[in-house]
Design a protein around this motif. Sequence first.
Motif, PDB file in Angstrom:
ATOM      1  N   THR A  12       0.817  -1.218   0.000  1.00  0.00           N
ATOM      2  CA  THR A  12       0.000   0.000   0.000  1.00  0.00           C
ATOM      3  C   THR A  12       0.847   1.263   0.000  1.00  0.00           C
ATOM      4  OG1 THR A  12      -0.189   0.137   2.424  1.00  0.00           O
ATOM      5  CG2 THR A  12      -1.811  -1.234   1.258  1.00  0.00           C
ATOM      6  N   ARG A  13       2.080   1.150   0.486  1.00  0.00           N
ATOM      7  CA  ARG A  13       3.051   2.250   0.386  1.00  0.00           C
ATOM      8  C   ARG A  13       4.454   1.686   0.633  1.00  0.00           C
ATOM      9  NH1 ARG A  13       4.254   6.627   4.683  1.00  0.00           N
ATOM     10  NH2 ARG A  13       6.300   6.151   3.835  1.00  0.00           N
ATOM     11  N   THR A  14       5.448   2.430   0.225  1.00  0.00           N
ATOM     12  CA  THR A  14       6.826   2.005   0.450  1.00  0.00           C
ATOM     13  C   THR A  14       7.326   2.543   1.789  1.00  0.00           C
ATOM     14  OG1 THR A  14       7.646   3.963  -0.719  1.00  0.00           O
ATOM     15  CG2 THR A  14       7.336   1.959  -2.026  1.00  0.00           C
ATOM     16  N   GLY A  15       8.472   2.017   2.238  1.00  0.00           N
ATOM     17  CA  GLY A  15       9.115   2.556   3.435  1.00  0.00           C
ATOM     18  C   GLY A  15       9.119   1.607   4.617  1.00  0.00           C
ATOM     19  N   CYS A  16      10.176   1.721   5.421  1.00  0.00           N
ATOM     20  CA  CYS A  16      10.283   0.922   6.637  1.00  0.00           C
ATOM     21  C   CYS A  16      11.064   1.714   7.677  1.00  0.00           C
ATOM     22  CB  CYS A  16      10.981  -0.403   6.341  1.00  0.00           C
ATOM     23  SG  CYS A  16      10.960  -1.551   7.752  1.00  0.00           S
ATOM     24  N   ASN A  17      10.677   1.560   8.937  1.00  0.00           N
ATOM     25  CA  ASN A  17      11.381   2.227  10.038  1.00  0.00           C
ATOM     26  C   ASN A  17      12.513   1.369  10.573  1.00  0.00           C
ATOM     27  OD1 ASN A  17       9.318   0.469  10.860  1.00  0.00           O
ATOM     28  ND2 ASN A  17       9.206   1.388  12.891  1.00  0.00           N
ATOM     29  N   GLY A  18      12.682   0.188  10.027  1.00  0.00           N
ATOM     30  CA  GLY A  18      13.788  -0.682  10.386  1.00  0.00           C
ATOM     31  C   GLY A  18      14.813  -0.726   9.267  1.00  0.00           C
ATOM     32  N   ALA A  19      15.936  -1.334   9.555  1.00  0.00           N
ATOM     33  CA  ALA A  19      16.987  -1.536   8.549  1.00  0.00           C
ATOM     34  C   ALA A  19      17.656  -2.866   8.869  1.00  0.00           C
ATOM     35  CB  ALA A  19      17.985  -0.389   8.573  1.00  0.00           C
ATOM     36  N   CYS A  20      16.853  -3.934   8.885  1.00  0.00           N
ATOM     37  CA  CYS A  20      17.327  -5.240   9.336  1.00  0.00           C
ATOM     38  C   CYS A  20      18.541  -5.696   8.542  1.00  0.00           C
ATOM     39  CB  CYS A  20      16.217  -6.274   9.221  1.00  0.00           C
ATOM     40  SG  CYS A  20      14.812  -5.921  10.307  1.00  0.00           S
ATOM     41  N   ILE A  21      19.489  -6.264   9.249  1.00  0.00           N
ATOM     42  CA  ILE A  21      20.759  -6.647   8.647  1.00  0.00           C
ATOM     43  C   ILE A  21      20.592  -7.749   7.603  1.00  0.00           C
ATOM     44  CG2 ILE A  21      21.348  -8.394  10.385  1.00  0.00           C
ATOM     45  CD1 ILE A  21      24.232  -7.307  10.266  1.00  0.00           C
ATOM     46  N   PHE A  22      19.518  -8.540   7.714  1.00  0.00           N
ATOM     47  CA  PHE A  22      19.276  -9.636   6.767  1.00  0.00           C
ATOM     48  C   PHE A  22      18.333  -9.240   5.634  1.00  0.00           C
ATOM     49  CE2 PHE A  22      16.525 -10.088  10.498  1.00  0.00           C
ATOM     50  CZ  PHE A  22      15.275  -9.936   9.896  1.00  0.00           C
ATOM     51  N   CYS A  23      17.949  -7.964   5.572  1.00  0.00           N
ATOM     52  CA  CYS A  23      16.965  -7.485   4.601  1.00  0.00           C
ATOM     53  C   CYS A  23      17.628  -6.548   3.584  1.00  0.00           C
ATOM     54  CB  CYS A  23      15.836  -6.766   5.332  1.00  0.00           C
ATOM     55  SG  CYS A  23      14.583  -6.074   4.224  1.00  0.00           S
ATOM     56  N   PRO A  24      17.283  -6.646   2.298  1.00  0.00           N
ATOM     57  CA  PRO A  24      17.865  -5.780   1.276  1.00  0.00           C
ATOM     58  C   PRO A  24      17.335  -4.344   1.297  1.00  0.00           C
ATOM     59  CG  PRO A  24      17.034  -7.831   0.332  1.00  0.00           C
ATOM     60  CD  PRO A  24      16.479  -7.725   1.712  1.00  0.00           C
ATOM     61  N   TYR A  25      16.285  -4.072   2.079  1.00  0.00           N
ATOM     62  CA  TYR A  25      15.640  -2.764   2.026  1.00  0.00           C
ATOM     63  C   TYR A  25      16.597  -1.577   2.210  1.00  0.00           C
ATOM     64  CZ  TYR A  25      12.988   1.319   3.456  1.00  0.00           C
ATOM     65  OH  TYR A  25      12.520   2.599   3.574  1.00  0.00           O
ATOM     66  N   PRO A  26      17.526  -1.603   3.182  1.00  0.00           N
ATOM     67  CA  PRO A  26      18.381  -0.427   3.380  1.00  0.00           C
ATOM     68  C   PRO A  26      19.160   0.003   2.138  1.00  0.00           C
ATOM     69  CG  PRO A  26      18.580  -1.922   5.237  1.00  0.00           C
ATOM     70  CD  PRO A  26      17.800  -2.642   4.189  1.00  0.00           C
ATOM     71  N   ILE A  27      19.438  -0.951   1.245  1.00  0.00           N
ATOM     72  CA  ILE A  27      20.131  -0.626   0.001  1.00  0.00           C
ATOM     73  C   ILE A  27      19.139  -0.353  -1.124  1.00  0.00           C
ATOM     74  CG2 ILE A  27      21.767  -1.476  -1.737  1.00  0.00           C
ATOM     75  CD1 ILE A  27      22.999  -3.218   0.454  1.00  0.00           C
ATOM     76  N   SER A  28      18.101  -1.159  -1.221  1.00  0.00           N
ATOM     77  CA  SER A  28      17.161  -1.032  -2.340  1.00  0.00           C
ATOM     78  C   SER A  28      16.356   0.258  -2.290  1.00  0.00           C
ATOM     79  CB  SER A  28      16.202  -2.224  -2.350  1.00  0.00           C
ATOM     80  OG  SER A  28      15.329  -2.202  -1.227  1.00  0.00           O
ATOM     81  N   VAL A  29      16.178   0.821  -1.097  1.00  0.00           N
ATOM     82  CA  VAL A  29      15.345   2.018  -0.957  1.00  0.00           C
ATOM     83  C   VAL A  29      15.843   3.175  -1.817  1.00  0.00           C
ATOM     84  CG1 VAL A  29      16.620   2.887   1.069  1.00  0.00           C
ATOM     85  CG2 VAL A  29      14.224   3.550   0.730  1.00  0.00           C
ATOM     86  N   GLU A  30      17.128   3.193  -2.101  1.00  0.00           N
ATOM     87  CA  GLU A  30      17.691   4.267  -2.916  1.00  0.00           C
ATOM     88  C   GLU A  30      17.626   3.974  -4.412  1.00  0.00           C
ATOM     89  OE1 GLU A  30      18.469   7.049  -1.572  1.00  0.00           O
ATOM     90  OE2 GLU A  30      18.158   6.287   0.472  1.00  0.00           O
ATOM     91  N   HIS A  31      17.136   2.794  -4.778  1.00  0.00           N
ATOM     92  CA  HIS A  31      17.204   2.388  -6.180  1.00  0.00           C
ATOM     93  C   HIS A  31      15.858   2.082  -6.819  1.00  0.00           C
ATOM     94  CE1 HIS A  31      21.614   2.063  -6.052  1.00  0.00           C
ATOM     95  NE2 HIS A  31      21.435   1.574  -4.815  1.00  0.00           N
ATOM     96  N   VAL A  32      14.784   2.096  -6.051  1.00  0.00           N
ATOM     97  CA  VAL A  32      13.466   1.806  -6.615  1.00  0.00           C
ATOM     98  C   VAL A  32      12.507   2.947  -6.283  1.00  0.00           C
ATOM     99  CG1 VAL A  32      13.733  -0.698  -6.557  1.00  0.00           C
ATOM    100  CG2 VAL A  32      12.842   0.482  -4.547  1.00  0.00           C
ATOM    101  N   PRO A  33      11.475   3.149  -7.106  1.00  0.00           N
ATOM    102  CA  PRO A  33      10.523   4.248  -6.877  1.00  0.00           C
ATOM    103  C   PRO A  33       9.817   4.133  -5.534  1.00  0.00           C
ATOM    104  CG  PRO A  33      10.268   3.337  -9.080  1.00  0.00           C
ATOM    105  CD  PRO A  33      11.182   2.411  -8.342  1.00  0.00           C
ATOM    106  N   LYS A  34       9.535   5.287  -4.948  1.00  0.00           N
ATOM    107  CA  LYS A  34       8.821   5.345  -3.668  1.00  0.00           C
ATOM    108  C   LYS A  34       7.428   5.913  -3.908  1.00  0.00           C
ATOM    109  CE  LYS A  34      13.233   6.532  -1.451  1.00  0.00           C
ATOM    110  NZ  LYS A  34      13.958   6.600  -2.743  1.00  0.00           N
ATOM    111  N   GLY A  35       6.506   5.595  -3.005  1.00  0.00           N
ATOM    112  CA  GLY A  35       5.175   6.157  -3.154  1.00  0.00           C
ATOM    113  C   GLY A  35       4.117   5.360  -2.419  1.00  0.00           C
TER     114      GLY A  35
END
Length: 320
Positions: free
Chosen positions: A45-68
Amino acid sequence: MNQFIKQWKKSFYIKGTDERGWADKLKTLLFRKVPEFPTTIQIQTRTGCNGACIFCPYPISVEHVPKGSMTDELFNKIVHEIAQYHCVHRISPYLMNEPFLDPKILERSRYIKKIIPNSRIIITTNGGKLTPDIIDDLIKDNPFHHIFISMQGIEKDSYEQTMRGNLKFEETKRNVEHLIQKRNEYCPKLKITITMVKTNLIDVDKAVNYWKKLGVNSKYTALENRGGNTSAFRQLLPGKAVHFNRCTRLFKQAYILHNGDMVLCCTDYFKKMVLGNVSESSIYEVWNSPHAVKIRQDFIRGDFSNNPLCASCLISTDNL
């Protein structure tokens, strides 16, 4: 018998995959048929996470895919299409994001329940945004069948070292325990499971025992490298790693991003394998497209030459 059933559930087949006529016919009769419509659907329903889990790609991918955020028009379109089919076992209004960052998540979940009264709405959250106000609103008119709370361990240092971001151990633990208390008082049918990924940073048995003593289910799952997107996979690995070639996600689950793109898997943080867009067509059309069918056939054949996501996907043998 139980082992046979377990293996059979992982054995999907598509007619025409085996060039040998007799083998193709036999497999068509013996193995599971890919459903004409996904049985599990996840909706971002929307992008974004308040975590940055060490086993999750989100902390890197967040800068490379569209947000919204997903528009109400698209969300409603998806829900109404799902309502036409009776094979959907689970609807989850989140995907690669923290669902409670969406201020409309309860409203949207209740809309699903209104349009599809018998739906099993299941959500996974890190618990960081499950504040008392949110919990009170949730309990008042609960739309969820099951809430999974991803909480890595029960010790402050290992928890914060693993989950990182803006998550604080004391706050999350307090939120989760408040939810359990309110569930017990006002909403006993709501299922709650505390879940975690088994890594070498946390004591999973200690955490599972803690939550079970509070009267809720708790479990841990095997560590994955999430389609080759988790750089810390090797350093976190508690066991050995094997190619995740027995995965069944692409045969029964649909993953829809906020803009309508349907990706192959919940691990496709970088949109490597986009099957189509449901805002331009429909879930049914994308799910049954020649492109999607070909990917599944190749997977069954063990051909990953055009599927970099599945080709790179590893899972820990520990707890398999």
